[in-house]
Design an enzyme around this catalytic site. Structure first.
Site, short mmCIF file in Angstrom:
data_model
loop_
_atom_site.label_atom_id
_atom_site.label_comp_id
_atom_site.label_asym_id
_atom_site.label_seq_id
_atom_site.Cartn_x
_atom_site.Cartn_y
_atom_site.Cartn_z
N HIS A 1 41.93 40.59 41.11
CA HIS A 1 42.38 41.49 40.05
C HIS A 1 42.82 40.74 38.78
CE1 HIS A 1 44.61 44.56 37.91
NE2 HIS A 1 45.75 43.92 38.13
N HIS B 1 49.92 37.72 35.39
CA HIS B 1 50.65 38.94 35.03
C HIS B 1 51.36 39.64 36.20
CE1 HIS B 1 47.07 41.41 36.12
NE2 HIS B 1 47.94 42.39 36.26
N GLU C 1 56.27 39.89 39.45
CA GLU C 1 56.51 41.18 40.08
C GLU C 1 56.35 41.11 41.60
OE1 GLU C 1 56.84 44.11 38.24
OE2 GLU C 1 56.27 45.72 39.61
N ASP C 2 55.29 40.45 42.03
CA ASP C 2 54.91 40.54 43.44
C ASP C 2 55.26 39.32 44.29
OD1 ASP C 2 53.87 42.93 42.69
OD2 ASP C 2 51.79 42.27 42.62
MN MN Z 1 47.87 44.28 37.43
#
Ligand code: MN
Length: 702
Positions: free
Chosen positions: A60, A85, A89-90
């Site tokens: 992705h 990106h 977050e992950d």
């Molecule tokens: Mn994304």
């Protein structure tokens, strides 16, 4: 759990493709190095995680980076930020880690992207809107962050197939409500168009497939036609020393679909399906604008053009900076073809939007000055957003609404019957337009033909409308007109007239002006309201009561077993046969049923996406009547009301709940509330009404 051999092969292949794309943006070993490092960090960080499609997650960010380079025209920093990106977050990596490993600039871009990704997952709508506001603030710091976010959304839309249906509706709603307008506003036409097409494909798969199939079926004939059409143009332009490329394109599925909906016409009647684009390399001595018009002349020498379809985006570039000349000409076999004329620079802006600002290191004077005006416009737009963002009066949800509106142009361009263009503020009415042309035209206006359809003088105009003002010698400005104009020119002229004729109260404060016309309105308006509770046949007593009715002929749930109480949404009033989607109101807990294409639902889904219920169907067990409203327009004549009532109650045996007709100066507008059992009955009723003499337009409300 690491990567399998197959994963490695897939990932390596995709990354090689990205590297190939990066050849055009990398200028040094450092550039290559930082991209490779970002890839290595992201690949390690996302190890063991898969997308819903089963692919390793790292596919992705690679795809997003590639969109940034190939489709938006961004550079090395953006590629690095795209690759990273989703990392913060992950995974366990922090913004500080990124800053240490890369640069503070890249860390702040990733930080911006991380904050943004929280935007739409929140259940609390005001928080969600507040997050959106934050996202826009990062736009002011660095437009690239928002461009990467659009690339991210584009890739998610391209891979939406593996998502469950309610997620699809929520994501496509956000896309239509915010991301497509945002892409448009940033000048990313191709992306905007793809986002719309993808949204349509998931929202209305059948309609999408139908239009796509029809466009596909025309492909061969289109090729022949275009070949026949462009041959003389190519010859003529060469003959006259123009250096150019020419290419054909087809209208997007979404724009065909929208045109069919707006005009209520079948596919076959959407006429400008084809467009031809001429992109020229300008000669240095003459202005680009002059050269556009020169090419226009050469083309229209060969084919007759429709003056009402000329769009001069050079004299009046779109607020997002788009420049081009569009004309529609009659091609061979009587087919209308749109011809778009652009210089290379204009084309670059059109393809890459704002990102084109950072390209073109060397430019001619002409280009530079054009670009400066564009920069000014863009800055002015950012300024307006900044104002909106700092406005303390709005709550976050209202703000989101208003912002969505400001994404689209604040100015419109409309046309005289001769095809002359006029710039008007958004929201301007026929009266504003008439006064803009001439004070006498304004003072004697009684109606207008907008795109050949009769409308009242108070009708708001849309960009691209062609307006012919209808006048009468006996007409004169009235006090109520002041409530229906927005330009200072029109206001000033109307007040002048009223003052001269002592019709304006000395104290012309807005409140006074509003009270007066209310009393006076009855004088110039013939107004009927007819209530007919029952005609012949059944329905009247069992009909659902009003638009807020609680109906139980809808079922929800996978098994269809669970039947809950539903409310029919007042905004779009769906009836059996309509494709519907439910929305659970967070305060009342009730399920409100909307038409799936209702704009209010789109707004709700974008703001409070968690309440969306796609699994709702009409049940055929019980036959009931539903209230639906039809809007009609036409030319007033004696007996038309009786004809209407006759058609509705007599011929079809349908019950009228309410019939309102407002008529002034020979033009009337009406609203008919009827009880019908399904969309088929409603359609057949509309067809019959349209056949009545004098009726110009009949359509279901909203
Ligand atoms: Mn994304």
């Amino acid at each position: 759990m690491g990567y399998t051999r197959e994963d490695e092969k897939l990932i390596g292949g995709r990354f090689d493709e990205l590297l190939k794309s990066c050849e055009k943006i990398c200028n040094s070993d450092d550039d290559w190095d930082i991209i490779k490092r970002a890839f290595a960090v992201a690949k390690e960080a996302h190890k063991g995680v898969r997308r819903r499609s089963g692919e390793p997650y790292i596919i992705h960010p690679i795809a997003v980076a590639r969109i940034c380079v190939d489709e938006i025209g961004l550079g090395v920093k953006s590629v690095v930020a795209s690759l990273l990106h989703d990392v913060v977050e992950d995974t366990d990596l922090t913004v500080e880690d990124i800053s240490r490993m890369f640069t503070p600039k890249i860390a702040s871009m990733v930080d911006g992207l991380t904050k943004i990704s929280g935007v739409f997952v929140d259940r609390d709508s005001s928080k969600q809107a507040e997050n959106f506001r934050k996202m826009l603030l990062t736009l002011l710091d660095d437009v690239r962050v928002i461009l990467i976010k659009i690339a991210d959304r584009l890739h998610n839309m391209r891979t939406l197939g593996s998502m469950p249906r309610d997620k699809q509706i929520k994501i496509t709603s956000e896309t239509l409500f915010l991301f497509a307008p945002l892409a448009y506003r940033l000048g990313l036409y191709a992306i905007k168009s793809e986002l719309e097409d993808l949204s349509l494909r998931y929202l209305f798969p059948e309609e999408y497939a139908d239009i796509e199939g029809k466009l596909e079926a025309m492909k061969e004939r289109r090729k022949e036609l275009i070949a026949k059409f462009d041959e003389p143009i190519v010859a003529k332009l060469r003959e006259n020393g123009v250096d150019f490329d020419i290419s054909g394109r087809v209208k997007s599925v979404y724009s065909v679909w929208r045109k069919m909906k707006e005009k209520e016409i079948p596919f076959e009647e959407v006429y400008d399906l084809f467009a031809l684009r001429i992109v020229f390399r300008p000669s240095q001595l003459i202005s680009e604008r002059t050269q556009c018009w020169y090419i226009y002349e050469l083309v229209t020498d060969l084919y007759p053009s429709r003056p009402d379809r000329l769009r001069d985006w050079i004299t009046f570039p779109k607020p997002n900076g788009y420049e081009a000349l569009h004309t529609t000409v009659m091609g061979p076999e009587g087919v209308w073809v749109e011809v778009q004329i652009r210089s290379e620079r204009m084309n670059d802006v059109a393809e890459h939007g704002v990102a084109a600002h950072w390209k073109h290191k060397e430019a001619t004077e002409d280009e530079l000055s054009a670009r400066e005006t564009q920069d000014e416009k863009f800055d002015a737009w950012l300024g307006r957003i900044r104002d909106a963002l700092s406005s303390p009066t709005e709550n976050a949800v209202d703000f989101l609404d208003n912002f969505q509106r400001t994404l689209y142009a604040s100015e419109i361009v409309v046309f005289t019957p001769k095809g002359e263009s006029r710039r008007m503020p958004k929201g301007a009415t026929v009266l504003d337009f008439a006064y803009e042309i001439h004070s006498k035209l304004g003072a004697s206006a009684i109606g207008a033909k907008i795109n050949h359809k009769i409308e009242s003088i108070f009708t708001p105009l849309n960009s691209g409308d062609q307006i012919e003002v209808l006048t009468s010698k006996s007409a004169a400005p009235k006090l109520e007109w002041l409530d229906h104009v927005m330009t200072s020119k029109a206001k000033h002229q109307i007040k002048n007239y009223l003052r001269r004729n002592s019709l304006l109260p000395l104290d012309d404060a807005p409140v006074a002006a509003k009270e007066k016309p209310k009393q006076g309105a009855a004088k110039f308006l013939k107004f009927w309201t007819l209530f007919q509770s029952s005609g012949s046949g059944s329905g009247g007593d069992t009909a659902a009561e009003g638009s807020g009715a609680v109906g139980d002929s809808i079922t929800a749930g996978k098994s269809g077993g669970r039947v809950e109480k539903f409310e029919i949404a007042e905004c779009c009033i769906p009836i059996p046969g309509d494709d519907v989607t439910g929305y659970r109101d967070p305060t009342s807990g009730k399920i409100i049923v909307h038409k799936t294409n209702c704009s209010e639902l789109t707004r709700l889904a974008a703001q409070h996406g968690e309440g969306i219920m796609s699994d709702i169907h009409w049940s055929s067990q019980e036959v009931k009547s539903f209230l639906s409203t039809i809007n009609i327009q036409g030319i007033d004549r004696v007996g038309i009301l009786m004809d209407l009532v006759g058609v509705i109650t007599g011929e079809l045996g349908i019950n009228i709940r309410e019939l309102k007709i407002q008529s002034h100066d020979g033009v009337f507008d009406g609203e008919i509330g009827v009880y019908v059992t399904n969309t088929r009955d409603l359609k057949s009723l509309i067809t019959k009404i349209k056949k009545i003499k004098g009726i110009d337009k009949a359509q279901r409300a909203k």
